[in-house]
Design a protein around this motif. Structure first.
Motif, short mmCIF file in Angstrom:
data_model
loop_
_atom_site.label_atom_id
_atom_site.label_comp_id
_atom_site.label_asym_id
_atom_site.label_seq_id
_atom_site.Cartn_x
_atom_site.Cartn_y
_atom_site.Cartn_z
N PRO A 142 -7.37 -15.45 11.64
CA PRO A 142 -6.64 -14.98 10.44
C PRO A 142 -7.54 -14.88 9.21
N LEU A 143 -8.50 -15.80 9.07
CA LEU A 143 -9.39 -15.74 7.91
C LEU A 143 -10.26 -14.48 7.95
N VAL A 144 -10.79 -14.16 9.12
CA VAL A 144 -11.62 -12.96 9.25
C VAL A 144 -10.79 -11.71 8.96
N MET A 145 -9.56 -11.68 9.48
CA MET A 145 -8.69 -10.53 9.24
C MET A 145 -8.35 -10.40 7.76
N MET A 146 -8.11 -11.52 7.07
CA MET A 146 -7.78 -11.47 5.66
C MET A 146 -8.97 -10.98 4.84
N ILE A 147 -10.19 -11.43 5.20
CA ILE A 147 -11.38 -10.97 4.50
C ILE A 147 -11.56 -9.46 4.68
N TRP A 148 -11.37 -8.98 5.91
CA TRP A 148 -11.52 -7.55 6.18
C TRP A 148 -10.46 -6.73 5.44
N GLN A 149 -9.22 -7.17 5.50
CA GLN A 149 -8.14 -6.42 4.85
C GLN A 149 -8.29 -6.39 3.34
N SER A 150 -8.91 -7.44 2.75
CA SER A 150 -9.04 -7.48 1.30
C SER A 150 -9.96 -6.38 0.77
N PHE A 151 -10.78 -5.79 1.62
CA PHE A 151 -11.69 -4.72 1.20
C PHE A 151 -11.16 -3.34 1.60
N THR A 152 -9.92 -3.26 2.03
CA THR A 152 -9.33 -1.99 2.45
C THR A 152 -8.04 -1.73 1.68
N ASP A 153 -7.51 -0.50 1.86
CA ASP A 153 -6.21 -0.16 1.27
C ASP A 153 -5.11 -0.28 2.32
N TYR A 154 -5.26 -1.24 3.21
CA TYR A 154 -4.35 -1.41 4.35
C TYR A 154 -2.92 -1.64 3.85
N GLN A 155 -2.00 -0.82 4.32
CA GLN A 155 -0.59 -0.92 3.97
C GLN A 155 0.25 -0.83 5.23
N VAL A 156 1.54 -1.05 5.05
CA VAL A 156 2.43 -1.02 6.20
C VAL A 156 2.49 0.38 6.82
N ARG A 157 2.26 1.42 6.02
CA ARG A 157 2.31 2.79 6.56
C ARG A 157 1.19 3.02 7.58
N GLY A 159 -0.13 4.37 12.70
CA GLY A 159 -1.25 4.15 13.60
C GLY A 159 -2.56 4.69 13.07
N THR A 160 -2.68 4.82 11.73
CA THR A 160 -3.91 5.32 11.13
C THR A 160 -4.77 4.16 10.65
N ALA A 161 -6.05 4.41 10.49
CA ALA A 161 -6.99 3.37 10.05
C ALA A 161 -7.05 3.35 8.53
N PRO A 162 -7.06 2.19 7.93
CA PRO A 162 -7.18 2.11 6.47
C PRO A 162 -8.59 2.46 6.02
N GLU A 163 -8.72 2.80 4.76
CA GLU A 163 -10.01 3.14 4.18
C GLU A 163 -10.58 1.95 3.41
N PHE A 164 -11.90 1.83 3.45
CA PHE A 164 -12.56 0.78 2.69
C PHE A 164 -12.55 1.14 1.21
N VAL A 165 -12.09 0.20 0.40
CA VAL A 165 -12.10 0.39 -1.05
C VAL A 165 -13.02 -0.64 -1.71
N TRP A 166 -13.70 -1.42 -0.89
CA TRP A 166 -14.64 -2.44 -1.33
C TRP A 166 -13.99 -3.41 -2.30
N PHE A 167 -14.44 -3.50 -3.54
CA PHE A 167 -13.96 -4.53 -4.45
C PHE A 167 -12.83 -4.05 -5.36
N ASP A 168 -12.26 -2.89 -5.06
CA ASP A 168 -11.20 -2.35 -5.93
C ASP A 168 -9.99 -3.28 -5.98
N ASN A 169 -9.62 -3.86 -4.84
CA ASN A 169 -8.47 -4.78 -4.83
C ASN A 169 -8.74 -6.00 -5.70
N TYR A 170 -9.93 -6.53 -5.61
CA TYR A 170 -10.27 -7.71 -6.40
C TYR A 170 -10.28 -7.40 -7.90
N ILE A 171 -10.83 -6.23 -8.24
CA ILE A 171 -10.87 -5.83 -9.65
C ILE A 171 -9.46 -5.65 -10.19
#
Length: 313
Positions: A43-58, A63-75
């Motif tokens: 779960p920790l690895v998955m949370m770290i990976w998801q935090s750098f993406t725009d992963y949503q329920v859609r 069944g599409t792959a999320p895009e990397f947004v890097w530090f946008d979520n943190y900012i």
């Protein structure tokens, strides 16, 4: 004498024994380490990976792959005024509740050492009952006590003041009084653990040491600071670390009281804020979760270092 028949030296036997012990220890620990790694590591690895993406329920539905947004979520999280206000509220609540729990627990533990057997048993039973009540049940009970229409507190205050000043007084609508009620619930439920643990530590102090200090003319206050506190300091340090961690993770009490009338935006703490923030926005919520983990690690690391320094000294 050949190498095959040479008897091993004591140093070689000791090294072999240590190697066997290490292999046996790691063999016994391997299943537990693997289970912990599976339950917490994945779960920790998955949370770290998801935090750098725009992963949503859609993405999950389509069944599409999320895009990397890097530090946008943190900012976005760090620059959000609501997050900063929630973080400050969480830290303030942690300091107040931890202080009340530690002081109250130590005072009750000292009181238990002075009580007779019957009274000590009665107080212990009362503490156990407070400790045994689940946080959700305690929150519901205290919510009824401070209820706007039927609360005992409003009735009692009206009786004392002989007025209707507190008739239908909304304790939960005011953020300050809301946090006061949360503090009461948390301190009331956590004091027994600190009290019992400290009381057990006090029982390990040799009576001869206390009697010697009393003979030397040390009063109660000086005995506490000079003899009792140094003896139980490692236990209190461990309790302090646990209470800080637990009080940073408050969820049930705050969420339950919010459902009875509290204003969520003005009373959120970090765990509740994380729960309410963007259901289905896995990327954003993972970033909040990672920031929360980093804050907890920083607080825990500082306290653990202080505890280790005390042990070395």
């Amino acid at each position: 004498m050949t190498a095959e028949t040479r008897r091993p030296t004591p140093e070689e036997r000791e090294r072999r024994r240590r190697r066997r012990d290490a292999i046996s220890s790691w063999t016994l620990l391997a299943p537990s380490i693997a289970l912990i790694g599976l339950l917490t590591g994945y779960p920790l690895v998955m949370m770290i990976w998801q935090s750098f993406t725009d992963y949503q329920v859609r993405h999950k539905i389509q069944g599409t792959a999320p895009e990397f947004v890097w530090f946008d979520n943190y900012i976005d999280v760090i620059t959000d005024d609501q997050f900063l206000a929630t973080l400050g509220r969480t830290l303030a609540l942690m300091v107040v509740t931890t202080t009340g729990i530690m002081i109250g627990g130590v005072l009750i533990a000292l009181l238990l050492t002075k009580l007779r057997t019957g009274m000590r048993l009665l107080v212990s039973v009362g503490l156990l009952l407070a400790w045994a009540i689940p946080p959700l049940t305690a929150s519901v009970i205290w919510g009824f006590i401070f209820d706007t229409q039927y609360g005992v507190v409003n009735w009692a205050l009206n009786e004392v003041t002989q007025s209707n000043t507190f008739h239908n007084h909304p304790w939960l609508l005011n953020p300050l009084s809301f946090m006061m009620i949360v503090t009461i619930i948390v301190v009331w439920g956590a004091i027994p653990f600190v009290a019992f643990t400290t009381y057990a530590a006090l029982g390990q102090i040799p009576r001869e040491t206390l009697e010697a200090a009393e003979i030397d003319g040390a009063g109660g206050w000086r005995r506490f600071w000079g003899v009792i506190l140094p003896a139980v300091r490692p236990v209190l340090a461990g309790l302090l670390i646990l209470q800080i961690i637990w009080n940073m993770k408050l969820f049930t009490q705050v969420f339950a009281l919010q459902s009875r009338g509290g204003i969520a935006s003005e009373t959120n703490v970090l765990p509740v804020y994380l729960f309410r923030q963007g259901i289905g926005e896995f990327g954003a919520t993972s970033a909040i979760g990672m920031l929360f983990v980093l804050i907890m690690l920083a607080i825990s690391w500082y306290n653990i270092r202080m505890l280790l320094k005390e042990d070395e000294s």
